[in-house]
Motif scaffolding. Structure first.
Motif, PDB file in Angstrom:
ATOM      1  N   GLY A 132       0.804  -1.217   0.000  1.00  0.00           N
ATOM      2  CA  GLY A 132       0.000   0.000   0.000  1.00  0.00           C
ATOM      3  C   GLY A 132       0.834   1.262   0.000  1.00  0.00           C
ATOM      4  N   MET A 133       0.818   1.965  -1.128  1.00  0.00           N
ATOM      5  CA  MET A 133       1.537   3.230  -1.246  1.00  0.00           C
ATOM      6  C   MET A 133       0.562   4.346  -1.593  1.00  0.00           C
ATOM      7  SD  MET A 133       5.063   2.177  -3.214  1.00  0.00           S
ATOM      8  CE  MET A 133       4.244   1.257  -4.515  1.00  0.00           C
ATOM      9  N   SER A 134       0.781   5.485  -0.974  1.00  0.00           N
ATOM     10  CA  SER A 134      -0.062   6.649  -1.215  1.00  0.00           C
ATOM     11  C   SER A 134       0.737   7.880  -0.812  1.00  0.00           C
ATOM     12  CB  SER A 134      -1.364   6.533  -0.415  1.00  0.00           C
ATOM     13  OG  SER A 134      -2.329   7.452  -0.875  1.00  0.00           O
ATOM     14  N   ALA A 135       0.099   9.020  -0.722  1.00  0.00           N
ATOM     15  CA  ALA A 135       0.777  10.199  -0.192  1.00  0.00           C
ATOM     16  C   ALA A 135       0.907  10.029   1.315  1.00  0.00           C
ATOM     17  CB  ALA A 135      -0.011  11.456  -0.526  1.00  0.00           C
ATOM     18  N   SER A 136       2.121  10.130   1.810  1.00  0.00           N
ATOM     19  CA  SER A 136       2.338   9.928   3.245  1.00  0.00           C
ATOM     20  C   SER A 136       3.682  10.514   3.639  1.00  0.00           C
ATOM     21  CB  SER A 136       2.319   8.433   3.592  1.00  0.00           C
ATOM     22  OG  SER A 136       3.486   7.786   3.114  1.00  0.00           O
ATOM     23  N   ASP A 137       3.889  10.588   4.947  1.00  0.00           N
ATOM     24  CA  ASP A 137       5.212  10.927   5.458  1.00  0.00           C
ATOM     25  C   ASP A 137       6.201   9.834   5.082  1.00  0.00           C
ATOM     26  OD1 ASP A 137       4.389  13.278   6.621  1.00  0.00           O
ATOM     27  OD2 ASP A 137       4.116  12.427   8.619  1.00  0.00           O
ATOM     28  N   GLY A 138       7.483  10.161   5.191  1.00  0.00           N
ATOM     29  CA  GLY A 138       8.532   9.191   4.925  1.00  0.00           C
ATOM     30  C   GLY A 138       9.745   9.471   5.780  1.00  0.00           C
ATOM     31  N   PRO A 139      10.730   8.575   5.770  1.00  0.00           N
ATOM     32  CA  PRO A 139      11.891   8.718   6.653  1.00  0.00           C
ATOM     33  C   PRO A 139      12.938   9.696   6.151  1.00  0.00           C
ATOM     34  CG  PRO A 139      12.094   6.720   5.360  1.00  0.00           C
ATOM     35  CD  PRO A 139      10.743   7.297   5.038  1.00  0.00           C
ATOM     36  N   GLY A 140      12.851  10.128   4.902  1.00  0.00           N
ATOM     37  CA  GLY A 140      13.875  10.970   4.314  1.00  0.00           C
ATOM     38  C   GLY A 140      13.723  12.447   4.655  1.00  0.00           C
ATOM     39  N   PRO A 141      14.468  13.286   3.925  1.00  0.00           N
ATOM     40  CA  PRO A 141      15.346  12.887   2.817  1.00  0.00           C
ATOM     41  C   PRO A 141      16.643  12.268   3.317  1.00  0.00           C
ATOM     42  CG  PRO A 141      15.462  15.257   3.153  1.00  0.00           C
ATOM     43  CD  PRO A 141      14.415  14.751   4.097  1.00  0.00           C
ATOM     44  N   ALA A 142      17.009  11.159   2.701  1.00  0.00           N
ATOM     45  CA  ALA A 142      18.235  10.468   3.106  1.00  0.00           C
ATOM     46  C   ALA A 142      18.653   9.516   2.005  1.00  0.00           C
ATOM     47  CB  ALA A 142      18.016   9.702   4.407  1.00  0.00           C
ATOM     48  N   LYS A 155      10.899  12.155   1.967  1.00  0.00           N
ATOM     49  CA  LYS A 155      10.099  12.652   3.091  1.00  0.00           C
ATOM     50  C   LYS A 155       8.635  12.515   2.674  1.00  0.00           C
ATOM     51  CE  LYS A 155      10.901  17.451   1.598  1.00  0.00           C
ATOM     52  NZ  LYS A 155      11.254  18.819   2.061  1.00  0.00           N
ATOM     53  N   TYR A 156       7.809  13.545   2.914  1.00  0.00           N
ATOM     54  CA  TYR A 156       6.425  13.448   2.462  1.00  0.00           C
ATOM     55  C   TYR A 156       6.416  13.369   0.939  1.00  0.00           C
ATOM     56  CZ  TYR A 156       1.393  14.088   2.281  1.00  0.00           C
ATOM     57  OH  TYR A 156       0.053  13.888   2.066  1.00  0.00           O
ATOM     58  N   ALA A 157       5.736  12.356   0.395  1.00  0.00           N
ATOM     59  CA  ALA A 157       5.727  12.161  -1.054  1.00  0.00           C
ATOM     60  C   ALA A 157       4.494  11.366  -1.449  1.00  0.00           C
ATOM     61  CB  ALA A 157       6.989  11.435  -1.510  1.00  0.00           C
ATOM     62  N   ILE A 166       6.609   5.237 -11.193  1.00  0.00           N
ATOM     63  CA  ILE A 166       6.669   4.438  -9.972  1.00  0.00           C
ATOM     64  C   ILE A 166       7.495   5.215  -8.954  1.00  0.00           C
ATOM     65  CG2 ILE A 166       7.514   2.318  -8.897  1.00  0.00           C
ATOM     66  CD1 ILE A 166       6.943   0.864 -11.501  1.00  0.00           C
ATOM     67  N   VAL A 167       6.892   5.494  -7.814  1.00  0.00           N
ATOM     68  CA  VAL A 167       7.583   6.181  -6.719  1.00  0.00           C
ATOM     69  C   VAL A 167       7.535   5.239  -5.524  1.00  0.00           C
ATOM     70  CG1 VAL A 167       7.668   8.218  -5.248  1.00  0.00           C
ATOM     71  CG2 VAL A 167       6.859   8.421  -7.615  1.00  0.00           C
ATOM     72  N   ASP A 168       8.676   4.655  -5.183  1.00  0.00           N
ATOM     73  CA  ASP A 168       8.708   3.611  -4.163  1.00  0.00           C
ATOM     74  C   ASP A 168      10.036   3.667  -3.425  1.00  0.00           C
ATOM     75  OD1 ASP A 168       8.467   1.305  -2.634  1.00  0.00           O
ATOM     76  OD2 ASP A 168       8.960  -0.037  -4.301  1.00  0.00           O
ATOM     77  N   ASP A 169       9.990   3.996  -2.142  1.00  0.00           N
ATOM     78  CA  ASP A 169      11.206   4.005  -1.327  1.00  0.00           C
ATOM     79  C   ASP A 169      11.088   3.059  -0.135  1.00  0.00           C
ATOM     80  OD1 ASP A 169       9.398   5.376   0.251  1.00  0.00           O
ATOM     81  OD2 ASP A 169      10.797   6.970   0.825  1.00  0.00           O
ATOM     82  N   ASP A 211       0.728   6.902  10.506  1.00  0.00           N
ATOM     83  CA  ASP A 211       0.597   7.259   9.098  1.00  0.00           C
ATOM     84  C   ASP A 211       1.394   6.367   8.158  1.00  0.00           C
ATOM     85  OD1 ASP A 211      -0.489   9.148   7.099  1.00  0.00           O
ATOM     86  OD2 ASP A 211       1.631   9.566   6.757  1.00  0.00           O
ATOM     87  N   ALA A 212       2.615   5.991   8.521  1.00  0.00           N
ATOM     88  CA  ALA A 212       3.452   5.239   7.590  1.00  0.00           C
ATOM     89  C   ALA A 212       4.592   4.567   8.343  1.00  0.00           C
ATOM     90  CB  ALA A 212       4.010   6.169   6.504  1.00  0.00           C
ATOM     91  N   PHE A 213       5.203   3.583   7.682  1.00  0.00           N
ATOM     92  CA  PHE A 213       6.376   2.931   8.263  1.00  0.00           C
ATOM     93  C   PHE A 213       7.263   2.420   7.136  1.00  0.00           C
ATOM     94  CE2 PHE A 213       3.180  -0.389   7.842  1.00  0.00           C
ATOM     95  CZ  PHE A 213       3.885  -1.484   7.366  1.00  0.00           C
ATOM     96  N   ASN A 214       8.519   2.172   7.461  1.00  0.00           N
ATOM     97  CA  ASN A 214       9.485   1.691   6.477  1.00  0.00           C
ATOM     98  C   ASN A 214      10.393   0.673   7.162  1.00  0.00           C
ATOM     99  OD1 ASN A 214      11.825   1.454   4.729  1.00  0.00           O
ATOM    100  ND2 ASN A 214      11.059   3.253   3.644  1.00  0.00           N
ATOM    101  N   ALA A 215      10.286  -0.589   6.765  1.00  0.00           N
ATOM    102  CA  ALA A 215      11.065  -1.657   7.387  1.00  0.00           C
ATOM    103  C   ALA A 215      12.494  -1.715   6.874  1.00  0.00           C
ATOM    104  CB  ALA A 215      10.385  -3.007   7.144  1.00  0.00           C
ATOM    105  N   SER A 216      12.802  -0.973   5.813  1.00  0.00           N
ATOM    106  CA  SER A 216      14.148  -1.011   5.238  1.00  0.00           C
ATOM    107  C   SER A 216      15.029   0.136   5.696  1.00  0.00           C
ATOM    108  CB  SER A 216      14.064  -0.975   3.699  1.00  0.00           C
ATOM    109  OG  SER A 216      13.406  -2.112   3.206  1.00  0.00           O
ATOM    110  N   PHE A 217      14.429   1.181   6.232  1.00  0.00           N
ATOM    111  CA  PHE A 217      15.228   2.327   6.649  1.00  0.00           C
ATOM    112  C   PHE A 217      16.005   1.972   7.909  1.00  0.00           C
ATOM    113  CE2 PHE A 217      15.957   6.472   8.673  1.00  0.00           C
ATOM    114  CZ  PHE A 217      16.512   7.161   7.602  1.00  0.00           C
ATOM    115  N   PRO A 218      17.318   2.246   7.945  1.00  0.00           N
ATOM    116  CA  PRO A 218      18.105   1.901   9.128  1.00  0.00           C
ATOM    117  C   PRO A 218      17.547   2.562  10.380  1.00  0.00           C
ATOM    118  CG  PRO A 218      19.536   2.477   7.302  1.00  0.00           C
ATOM    119  CD  PRO A 218      18.132   2.816   6.880  1.00  0.00           C
TER     120      PRO A 218
END
Length: 320
Positions: A132-142, A155-157, A166-169, A211-218
């Motif tokens: 599930g991808m949509s407009a959301s916060d993100g861990p970046g910019p990094a 970041k928010y994207a 395709i926008v996928d981080d 709002d969001a999570f990222n299992a790959s971000f250190p």
């Protein structure tokens, strides 16, 4: 709001006046045009809808086993549907292509899930029930050297999958899947339950899913693990939480849709845009289509306060 009629301007501010760009399809602004067409005091010309749909062919095609009108983040397939029941009603474009916007959103939902299963960028955690991808916060910019390559985190994207875009981080927004509940409960309910069980209180707190999570971000764990996100947003964002709530209710009872069936401005806007069929052929006070309804193994939650208890008793075991 039409400095360049029949288009509707993207925005207006006291300082700058009208934005230099207009709303063009296909995206979340479908509701803007429908309300403008149905305005009792300042209706736009019917050519506004013709202009809105004139760019559709650029976004129509087959992606991840689904043929549909694409828009990358899932919110574009959801926001107008929060209010308008598109089941069985069609404009000229959808009639020509043999589906309605409800079915189009169902296909968009399936395409995102299929993308997560394929996981071409090899992000941690992605799978048949975590997507599930949509407009959301993100861990970046990094930028990080991760999984054997240099990865950019946003970041928010507006993340997502569409023809040519395709926008996928690696960032998952639970609202993306859950707000598609009426379209495809057979894949959305397992996704909601899986994310709840696998990640638990790290992504689910006082007001539901963060709002969001990222299992790959250190993060605190090293290396990143698919059972513990490296980054979790600490915010609840209203524009994401609202569609979750409303679409759960549309799935349960079609409440919002049924109310809007009787709204003369919405009906007028749809009819002036060329929609016909389905509930538009009935009296505004006549019978309405039943809600989609849950599969038997997912009973309706009559009291929202019991939602957490239902999740805890889910028949689905977490995916290894």
């Amino acid at each position: 709001a039409q400095p360049r009629p029949p288009a509707v301007a993207l925005a207006w501010t006291p300082e700058e006046g009208f934005a230099r760009r207009d709303w063009n399809g296909y995206n979340e602004a479908m509701l803007v045009y429908l309300l403008a067409l149905g305005s009792p005091t300042h209706p736009v010309d019917e050519q506004a809808w013709t202009l809105w749909t004139s760019s559709y062919d650029k976004y129509w095609g087959t992606l991840y086993d689904q043929t549909y009108l694409s828009f990358a983040p899932l919110f574009g397939h959801q926001y107008t549907h929060v209010w308008v029941d598109f089941r069985g009603i069609q404009d000229s474009y959808m009639r020509e292509h043999g589906l309605d916007y409800f079915e189009n959103s169902r296909r968009a939902t399936y395409a995102q899930r299929r993308y997560a299963i394929a996981n071409p960028k090899q992000w941690q955690g992605y799978g048949k029930n975590v997507w599930g991808m949509s407009a959301s916060d993100g861990p970046g910019p990094a930028r990080e050297s991760n999984l054997g390559g240099d990865r950019r985190f946003l970041k928010y994207a507006a993340r997502g999958v569409a023809l040519g875009r395709i926008v996928d981080d690696g960032t998952i927004a639970p609202t993306a899947a859950i707000s598609s509940l009426p379209f495809a409960p057979e894949i959305v309910l397992p996704a909601a339950l899986e994310m709840y069980h696998r990640f638990g209180t790290s992504i689910y707190s006082s007001y539901g899913f963060l709002d969001a999570f990222n299992a790959s971000f250190p993060g605190p764990q090293s290396p990143p693990q698919p059972t513990l996100p490296g980054w979790v947003d600490q915010d609840y964002i209203g524009i994401d939480q609202g569609p979750i709530l409303a679409m759960i209710e549309n799935y349960r009872s079609a409440l919002v849709w049924r109310v809007m069936h009787g709204n003369s401005y919405v009906r007028e806007g749809l009819e002036r845009a060329g929609f016909s069929g389905g509930w538009l052929e009935q009296s505004p006070l006549g019978p309405t289509p039943p809600p989609p309804g849950p599969p038997e193994q997912y009973p309706l939650v009559q009291n929202p306060l019991t939602a957490a208890a239902l999740l805890a008793q889910s028949p689905l075991a977490p995916t290894p």
